[in-house]
Design a protein around this motif. Structure first.
Motif, PDB file in Angstrom:
ATOM      1  N   TRP A   1       0.867  -1.216  -0.179  1.00  0.00           N
ATOM      2  CA  TRP A   1       0.030   0.073  -0.070  1.00  0.00           C
ATOM      3  C   TRP A   1       0.992   1.352  -0.032  1.00  0.00           C
ATOM      4  O   TRP A   1       0.635   2.145  -0.838  1.00  0.00           O
ATOM      5  CB  TRP A   1      -0.925  -0.119   1.233  1.00  0.00           C
ATOM      6  CG  TRP A   1      -2.018  -0.885   1.269  1.00  0.00           C
ATOM      7  CD1 TRP A   1      -2.584  -1.721   0.252  1.00  0.00           C
ATOM      8  CD2 TRP A   1      -2.685  -1.464   2.446  1.00  0.00           C
ATOM      9  NE1 TRP A   1      -3.639  -2.150   0.551  1.00  0.00           N
ATOM     10  CE2 TRP A   1      -3.428  -2.712   1.946  1.00  0.00           C
ATOM     11  CE3 TRP A   1      -2.336  -1.432   3.817  1.00  0.00           C
ATOM     12  CZ2 TRP A   1      -4.389  -3.131   2.944  1.00  0.00           C
ATOM     13  CZ3 TRP A   1      -2.987  -2.170   4.708  1.00  0.00           C
ATOM     14  CH2 TRP A   1      -4.134  -2.805   4.198  1.00  0.00           C
TER      15      TRP A   1
ATOM     16  N   PHE B   1      -0.719   4.861  -2.281  1.00  0.00           N
ATOM     17  CA  PHE B   1      -2.247   4.834  -2.079  1.00  0.00           C
ATOM     18  C   PHE B   1      -2.628   6.049  -0.845  1.00  0.00           C
ATOM     19  O   PHE B   1      -3.716   6.376  -0.731  1.00  0.00           O
ATOM     20  CB  PHE B   1      -2.737   3.382  -1.753  1.00  0.00           C
ATOM     21  CG  PHE B   1      -2.496   2.597  -2.844  1.00  0.00           C
ATOM     22  CD1 PHE B   1      -3.153   2.987  -4.231  1.00  0.00           C
ATOM     23  CD2 PHE B   1      -2.414   1.150  -2.571  1.00  0.00           C
ATOM     24  CE1 PHE B   1      -3.120   2.341  -5.092  1.00  0.00           C
ATOM     25  CE2 PHE B   1      -2.387   0.388  -3.591  1.00  0.00           C
ATOM     26  CZ  PHE B   1      -2.627   0.888  -4.892  1.00  0.00           C
TER      27      PHE B   1
ATOM     28  N   ARG C   1     -11.503   7.551   1.429  1.00  0.00           N
ATOM     29  CA  ARG C   1     -10.721   7.163   0.440  1.00  0.00           C
ATOM     30  C   ARG C   1     -11.418   6.242  -0.771  1.00  0.00           C
ATOM     31  O   ARG C   1     -11.325   6.602  -2.248  1.00  0.00           O
ATOM     32  CB  ARG C   1      -9.385   6.503   0.621  1.00  0.00           C
ATOM     33  CG  ARG C   1      -8.330   6.398  -0.174  1.00  0.00           C
ATOM     34  CD  ARG C   1      -7.414   5.485   0.094  1.00  0.00           C
ATOM     35  NE  ARG C   1      -6.405   6.366   1.106  1.00  0.00           N
ATOM     36  CZ  ARG C   1      -6.254   5.773   2.338  1.00  0.00           C
ATOM     37  NH1 ARG C   1      -6.503   4.725   2.950  1.00  0.00           N
ATOM     38  NH2 ARG C   1      -5.439   6.626   3.193  1.00  0.00           N
TER      39      ARG C   1
ATOM     40  N   SER D   1      -3.420   4.105   7.423  1.00  0.00           N
ATOM     41  CA  SER D   1      -3.073   4.316   6.146  1.00  0.00           C
ATOM     42  C   SER D   1      -2.920   5.909   6.172  1.00  0.00           C
ATOM     43  O   SER D   1      -3.418   6.626   5.259  1.00  0.00           O
ATOM     44  CB  SER D   1      -4.390   3.882   5.303  1.00  0.00           C
ATOM     45  OG  SER D   1      -5.528   4.582   5.740  1.00  0.00           O
TER      46      SER D   1
ATOM     47  N   SER E   1     -10.733  -1.957  -9.935  1.00  0.00           N
ATOM     48  CA  SER E   1      -9.442  -1.459  -9.201  1.00  0.00           C
ATOM     49  C   SER E   1      -8.430  -2.769  -8.888  1.00  0.00           C
ATOM     50  O   SER E   1      -8.736  -3.725  -9.115  1.00  0.00           O
ATOM     51  CB  SER E   1      -9.659  -1.282  -7.792  1.00  0.00           C
ATOM     52  OG  SER E   1      -8.691  -0.792  -6.943  1.00  0.00           O
TER      53      SER E   1
ATOM     54  N   VAL F   1      -8.335   1.064  -2.743  1.00  0.00           N
ATOM     55  CA  VAL F   1      -8.846   2.294  -3.503  1.00  0.00           C
ATOM     56  C   VAL F   1      -9.926   1.925  -4.429  1.00  0.00           C
ATOM     57  O   VAL F   1     -10.672   2.602  -5.231  1.00  0.00           O
ATOM     58  CB  VAL F   1      -7.526   2.859  -4.511  1.00  0.00           C
ATOM     59  CG1 VAL F   1      -6.594   3.725  -3.596  1.00  0.00           C
ATOM     60  CG2 VAL F   1      -7.190   1.611  -5.212  1.00  0.00           C
TER      61      VAL F   1
END
Length: 896
Positions: free
Chosen positions: A26, A31, A75, A142, A719, A724
């Motif tokens: 990630w 991201f 997100r 994240s 995706s 995402v």
């Protein structure tokens, strides 16, 4: 682990095998880092910076989890999403831990000096910044590490200096002698908010002060005062009574003689005196009591400081000089008794202030400190909330915030520490002028002398924290980040620092930016152990062990820890964590993994299209049911997340995946698949895809790993990574109340047969004969689901009849359901009296459930606070319980 999809899943889910590799994927894919897009409004959270004084604790994990849920959700909604991480230097706490390390070496900070101490502190902070960063990553946070910030970084330091100078130039920062809270252990002033008040079992000493006549000689009269602090008698400058107290009308204006010090002091009248306390007469000690200080200011009294910074007695204490304050108390008590001044001593319980950090008894002292005038800054901060520009979740904290802001006092912002932001003030030895500047001056700005010396104090840590929402984005420079991401969207934090931090961020955001710092304040409660005790960095549980965050991750996995915390409470309320909750979280992750393995295994390399509502009518009942339930849950979860009901949203997603998709849909679909019918596959795959997306904000690792294996089988994955992928959106075209009702009737039948079998001890492998009584559309639905009922309840022969008359009534066990009845002939096994007792017990339980639900729905507070979906679900439960009760009564009548 690379970005390529894996088409198969291991037999058992192993968090250790996927978590850290997925996080690296990630992060390396970018991201977490949003792109600035002026055409789209961003979603922004500035992380409350964890203190570098130690490792994260479970309270920290809670805020990280909640903020990551919001971040991942937004997100996935395809919004430019910034969650900016950072750490706080936490001056007092960090200085304390570094000093403890030095003490183990037989040293103090004074032994090594400021420069060496600063080096040791930097080493500690860098060490723990790295540890905190690693722990946040282990949790799956994240956040955008490219924008990571520290409160002592150059950017925040520039913001702190600029703010101080601006406030000083506007007259909002001033230096003055005031009564402050002093911690003798930390050797610094602390603000009112950093004082922890505790109930103490103490004493009240009654002391008589001789009154003098007009000639200054003893008159033979006395005025008796009551005090909790006889050690401060040496600093008394007056005796005060309330002007309305008739007992002392003839005493006001006279002179008293201070015991043990033989100093003459006046008797004055002041409204601050409570006539009900003690004798109604109080000793006035402006140097050691905040109320007395104000009384002294009003009456022009002298201020005597009798206690030193190390809590020993000063020169002003006369014969008690150099004594510890508590030793002085005992000595003065003895002298008062010896001199005939002590009237009596009685037990007294009162609230005593302690340092929040080290728990030392705080000493009120008069000291020259730097203060920030809060009243002018508070008004715009009040207006921002009352005007609706900032809202609190839960709303009840609005009143708490406003009450504090409307009664706010000036903030003591200077600290006598070696760690922190230095106060940007230089004193001139030649002209006594003050140079206040954001730069590093070489000369006095008043006389040009080079003989200037910087203020030795530092700023309260909360001063730099108050600027966090904009200093992290580049202020005072006009950066692109500041233009785009400010004001931020949400400030998520604990309710226990609403005054320390939230209120100050609002005031300083409005002052520096002329704009609110955030739109919503979302407050979580405290994390407590099973006994209700607060869990913090210093908390160690013994009887009920609670693992540290890293221990919990190693044992249960990050997703289990996150899910347990996210769903364990409601906004603004405390929650209790236990190993049982962590085990439940781990079990859920395993359930999700196994469901994914089953679905992927059945797909067997095939790619399936997304089901279309246009073909709904030709679909099997269980397919229509699960698609209807999916879209209802998706809509509800999305709305709940928008309302900051994160716990309820997570619970609904859990109940759908486990209680409906896994427990029922997969089992019913398996019957058709085993028979060679592949028609369930598109629905089976699509619902799993949507459920994984739904749960990703809560359990990012297991959902990402499972989705990687599933996505190659989806014709419209949309995706390359779940993080995402678009968040599910409910489609009302799939909503089908009729199919839900029919499918639930089928499930009720299977469950009822299983329950009867279990209660009667029927061997699992044995088939039982069963009758299902139902009419109309329900009967048709039961008939269409015959294969599923036979297979899942092991019922054959299965008779589906329209009326009770077509089913046997003797020697049977009956289950009365909402839409049907199930009758099982149990020849040779049935005890009629036992069956009557069983039905009576069920009826009592059902009636109790009706009463409980009626009471809950009659509660106005429940109806006002609970989400609409929850209230509607309780109403449905009530109707079902009433229907069940009526059926049980009828069956009991049959057995009578």
């Amino acid at each position: 682990m690379t970005g390529e999809s894996t088409h198969s899943l291991a037999k058992a889910y192993s968090p250790a095998a996927v978590e850290q590799e997925l996080y690296r994927f990630w992060e390396s894919a970018g991201f977490f880092t949003p792109e600035i897009d002026p055409a789209r409004p961003p979603f922004t959270i500035i992380m409350p910076p964890p203190n570098v004084s130690g490792d994260l604790h479970l309270g920290s994990v809670l805020f990280v989890t909640l903020e990551d849920i919001l971040t991942r959700w937004h997100r996935m909604r395809q919004e430019p999403t910034l969650w900016l991480p950072g750490q706080d230097h936490a001056a007092i706490a960090t200085q304390n831990v570094v000093e403890r390390e030095l003490a183990q070496e037989g040293l103090s900070r004074h032994d090594i000096g400021r420069e060496a101490f600063a080096k040791r502190a930097r080493e500690w902070m860098e060490q723990y910044r790295g540890k905190i960063r690693d722990q946040l990553k282990r949790l799956g946070a994240s956040c955008d590490w490219t924008r990571e910030c520290f409160t002592l970084d150059a950017g925040p330091a520039k913001a702190v200096r600029t703010t101080f100078v601006n406030l000083y130039n506007e007259g909002l920062i001033y230096r003055g002698e005031r009564i402050i809270n002093w911690c003798p252990r930390c050797q610094t002033a602390i603000s009112d908010l950093e004082v922890e008040h505790r109930e103490a079992q103490d004493h009240l000493w009654y002391v008589r002060y001789p009154l003098l006549d007009d000639e200054g000689a003893p008159s033979g009269d006395y005025i008796t005062i009551a005090t909790t602090r006889p050690e401060t008698i040496v600093a008394d400058v007056a005796v005060a009574v309330n002007p309305s107290d008739e007992r002392y009308k003839g005493v006001v204006g006279r002179t008293a003689l201070l015991p043990v010090m033989d100093r003459r002091i006046p008797v004055i009248a002041d409204e601050a005196v409570d006539p009900a306390f003690g004798t109604g007469a109080l000793k006035i000690t402006p140097g050691h009591d905040p109320v007395d200080f104000e009384v002294g200011q009003r009456h022009g009294l002298a201020t005597i400081s009798a206690i030193n910074l190390d809590a020993t007695m000063s020169d002003a204490a006369g014969p008690y000089k150099d004594m510890d304050r508590f030793a002085c108390r005992a000595a003065i008590e003895a002298d008062l008794e010896k001199g005939g001044f002590l009237v009596k001593t009685e037990p007294y319980t009162h609230s005593v202030g302690h340092c929040q950090r080290c728990h030392t008894l705080v000493e009120p002292l008069v000291s020259k400190q730097w203060f920030l005038r809060m009243e002018p800054l508070a008004k715009p901060a009040i207006d921002a909330v009352t005007g609706g520009r900032i809202r609190f979740v839960p709303e009840r904290f609005t009143k708490i915030y406003l009450n504090w802001m409307e009664n706010i006092r000036d903030w003591c912002i200077s600290r006598q520490l070696w760690l922190g932001h230095p106060i940007p003030v230089w004193y001139c030895r030649d002209c006594d002028g003050l140079t206040v500047t954001a730069g590093d001056p070489d000369i006095c700005q008043h006389c040009g002398s080079k003989g200037i010396e910087r203020d030795a104090d530092v700023l309260d840590t909360w001063f730099s924290s108050a600027l966090w929402t904009h200093s992290t984005l580049g202020w005072p420079d006009e950066t692109e980040d500041l233009k785009y991401f400010y004001p931020t969207s949400v400030m998520e934090t604990g309710y226990d620092i609403i005054f320390f931090w939230v209120a100050r961020m609002i005031t300083m955001g409005l002052y520096n930016m002329k704009e609110i710092p955030f739109q919503t304040v979302y407050l979580h409660g405290l994390v407590r152990d099973e006994r209700g005790e607060k869990i913090s960095k210093s908390k160690v549980t013994t009887k009920h062990h609670i693992p540290s965050p890293l221990e919990a991750i190693e044992t249960y996995g990050a997703d289990a820890l996150r899910y347990a915390l996210a769903t364990g409470g409601t906004p603004g309320n405390d929650m209790r964590i236990s190993e049982q909750r962590l085990e439940a979280g781990r079990n859920f992750a395993n359930k999700l993994w196994n469901a994914s393995r089953f679905a992927i295994g059945r797909l067997d390399g095939r790619t399936v299209e997304r089901p279309s509502p246009d073909g709904r009518e030709s679909m099997a009942l269980e397919d229509r049911w699960i698609m209807s339930r999916l879209n209802a849950v998706v809509t509800s979860v999305d709305q709940l997340l928008g309302d900051f009901q994160l716990g309820e949203a997570g619970r609904q997603a859990h109940d759908f995946l486990w209680g409906e998709y896994c427990d029922w849909y997969l089992e019913m679909a398996k019957v058709r698949l085993v028979a060679g019918d592949d028609s369930p596959l598109p629905v089976l795959a699509h619902v799993l895809d949507q459920a994984l997306r739904l749960l990703h904000p809560y359990m990012p690792f297991v959902t990402e790993a499972a989705w990687r294996a599933l996505s190659p089988h989806l014709a419209e994955a949309g995706s390359d990574a779940l993080i995402v992928a678009p968040f599910p959106q409910g489609d009302d075209r799939w909503l089908d109340g009729e199919s839900e009702s029919k499918a639930e009737a089928v499930i009720d039948v299977i469950r009822a047969i299983r329950n009867i079998r279990a209660e009667r001890g029927v061997e699992p492998a044995r088939f039982v004969e069963a009758y299902v009584i139902g009419d109309g559309d329900v009967r048709l639905a039961i008939e269409a689901s015959r294969d599923a009922i036979v297979t899942l309840s092991r019922a054959t022969p299965l008779h589906i009849v329209a009326s009770a008359g077509e089913a046997p009534s003797e020697g049977v066990v009956t289950a009365v359901l909402r839409d049907t009845q199930v009758v099982l002939p149990m020849a040779g096994l049935l005890d009629v009296e036992a069956e009557r007792q069983r039905l009576s017990k069920q009826l009592a339980a059902s009636e109790a459930e009706v009463e409980r639900l009626q009471s809950r729905l009659a509660d106005e507070q429940f109806r006002a606070r609970a989400p609409e979906a929850v209230v509607a679900r309780e109403r449905e439960k009530l109707e079902a319980a009433r229907s069940r009760s009526e059926g049980l009564r009828q069956r009991l009548q049959e057995l009578a």
